[in-house]
Write a protein that holds these residues in place. Structure first.
Motif, mmCIF file in Angstrom:
data_model
loop_
_atom_site.group_PDB
_atom_site.id
_atom_site.type_symbol
_atom_site.label_atom_id
_atom_site.label_comp_id
_atom_site.label_asym_id
_atom_site.label_seq_id
_atom_site.Cartn_x
_atom_site.Cartn_y
_atom_site.Cartn_z
ATOM 1 N N PRO A 71 -2.771 -1.672 -7.412
ATOM 2 C CA PRO A 71 -1.945 -0.798 -7.119
ATOM 3 C C PRO A 71 -0.645 -1.622 -6.420
ATOM 4 O O PRO A 71 -0.647 -2.295 -5.659
ATOM 5 N N VAL A 72 0.588 -0.689 -6.607
ATOM 6 C CA VAL A 72 1.795 -1.058 -6.258
ATOM 7 C C VAL A 72 2.062 -0.315 -5.011
ATOM 8 O O VAL A 72 2.028 0.890 -5.317
ATOM 9 N N ILE A 73 2.378 -0.929 -3.818
ATOM 10 C CA ILE A 73 2.623 -0.333 -2.755
ATOM 11 C C ILE A 73 3.987 -0.498 -2.306
ATOM 12 O O ILE A 73 4.563 -1.427 -2.157
ATOM 13 N N PHE A 74 4.616 0.624 -2.178
ATOM 14 C CA PHE A 74 6.084 0.832 -1.931
ATOM 15 C C PHE A 74 6.590 2.324 -1.472
ATOM 16 O O PHE A 74 6.227 3.218 -2.095
ATOM 17 N N PRO A 75 7.405 2.566 -0.789
ATOM 18 C CA PRO A 75 7.986 1.652 0.232
ATOM 19 C C PRO A 75 7.460 1.462 1.883
ATOM 20 O O PRO A 75 8.212 0.998 2.507
#
Ligand code: TA6
Length: 295
Positions: A71-75
């Protein structure tokens, strides 16, 4: 879903649920990447067992994060710092991204670039981020898996954010592995006897729920399992987060099978807490993670 011409190794599988994904199959590896969240869901080098864990109970519906892959975590990382109504781990992992390009090299390596730009929802959730940022995820699928997050600040003021790849790795048994490369490193935790501690001069072994944010560490991290070692190298990612829910937390997670927790470990790479990024106007920040299997 996409007007990009796809190389022969890449197939777009469109789902009525909106969870379209790219299936990649080459002489080097196979992989699956969802346009939702720009998430590498599966990665398997030819001749290897799957490298990433993906829960059999994972949600796969728009609006909910998927439990597995990277999973891409941002911001922001973890709970929103001031508003518990906002989604944990930010919103990048629950948004539809745009496929910008898909290319294949002679050696079979496939590179995908996916892009996320601010929309009204992002502005509602993250007003301080404004409307002048772009987040790209460049994914290279070969014998190794490379994932690079690039943030561009096209606005006139500093852009402050956290980012991470919340990568779930498939292992034999959490009670049998060790994680090397974080010896003597300072870490943050909310489930131990002090919020800020230091890893002893020894690898991490797992005997209970483990949830640690290791800070300011540049070296290679290795998951040493009986049958193989998974090496994690990184540039531009100062933090490493190590997590396994163990029995009680796993039982509270509806999207994780009660018997799945021994077969997974999260070793996440990014820039969180003390390592959060303050990107000047006009600046670009890249955080690159390379995952390989060694025997
Ligand atoms: O990986 C660290 C962590 O922040 C843990 O505290 C745990 O909450 C995990 O992320 C999973 O978060 P998620 O929102 O995906 O359930």
């Amino acid at each position: 879903m996409t007007s990009i011409a796809l190389p022969s190794a890449v197939r777009l599988i469109e789902q009525p649920s909106g969870m379209s994904r790219l299936e990649i199959s080459t002489p080097l590896a196979s992989a699956s990447v969802t346009l939702y969240g720009a998430q590498v869901a599966h990665f398997t080098p030819v001749g290897e067992d799957p490298v990433l864990f993906f829960s059999s109970e994972s949600y796969c519906t728009p609006g909910k994060p998927m439990r597995g892959g990277a999973p891409v975590i941002f911001p922001w990382f973890g709970a929103h710092p001031t508003d518990s109504e906002k989604p944990a781990h930010g919103f990048a992992r629950t948004r539809d991204w745009t496929l910008e390009s898909a290319t294949q090299k002679e050696n079979g390596e496939v590179t995908l670039v996916l892009r996320l730009e601010p929309d009204a929802e992002a502005l509602r959730l993250w007003p301080e981020g404004g409307s002048d940022w772009v987040l790209c995820h460049r994914i290279v699928i070969g014998k190794e898996l490379t994932m690079e997050l690039e943030v561009q600040n096209r606005g006139g003021s500093i852009l402050a954010f956290e980012d991470a790849l919340h990568t779930y790795f498939a292992i034999s048994d959490i009670r049998e592995i060790e994680v090397r490369g974080l010896e003597s490193t300072e870490y943050l935790t909310v489930i131990e006897d002090a919020p800020r501690k230091r890893q002893p001069a020894e690898p991490i072994h797992f005997e209970r729920e483990t949830d640690r944010v290791y800070l300011s560490t540049a070296g290679q991290v290795e998951i040493v399992d009986a049958a193989r070692t998974i090496a994690i190298r990184k540039e531009g990612a100062a933090s490493v987060i190590v997590w396994n829910p163990w029995t009680e937390k796993a039982a509270r997670l509806a999207d994780l099978g009660d018997d799945e927790w021994p077969g997974m470990v999260c070793v996440e790479t990014g820039n969180v807490r003390d390592n959060g990024i303050r990107l000047p106007s006009g600046g670009t920040h890249r955080s690159t993670t390379r995952i390989s299997v060694q025997h």
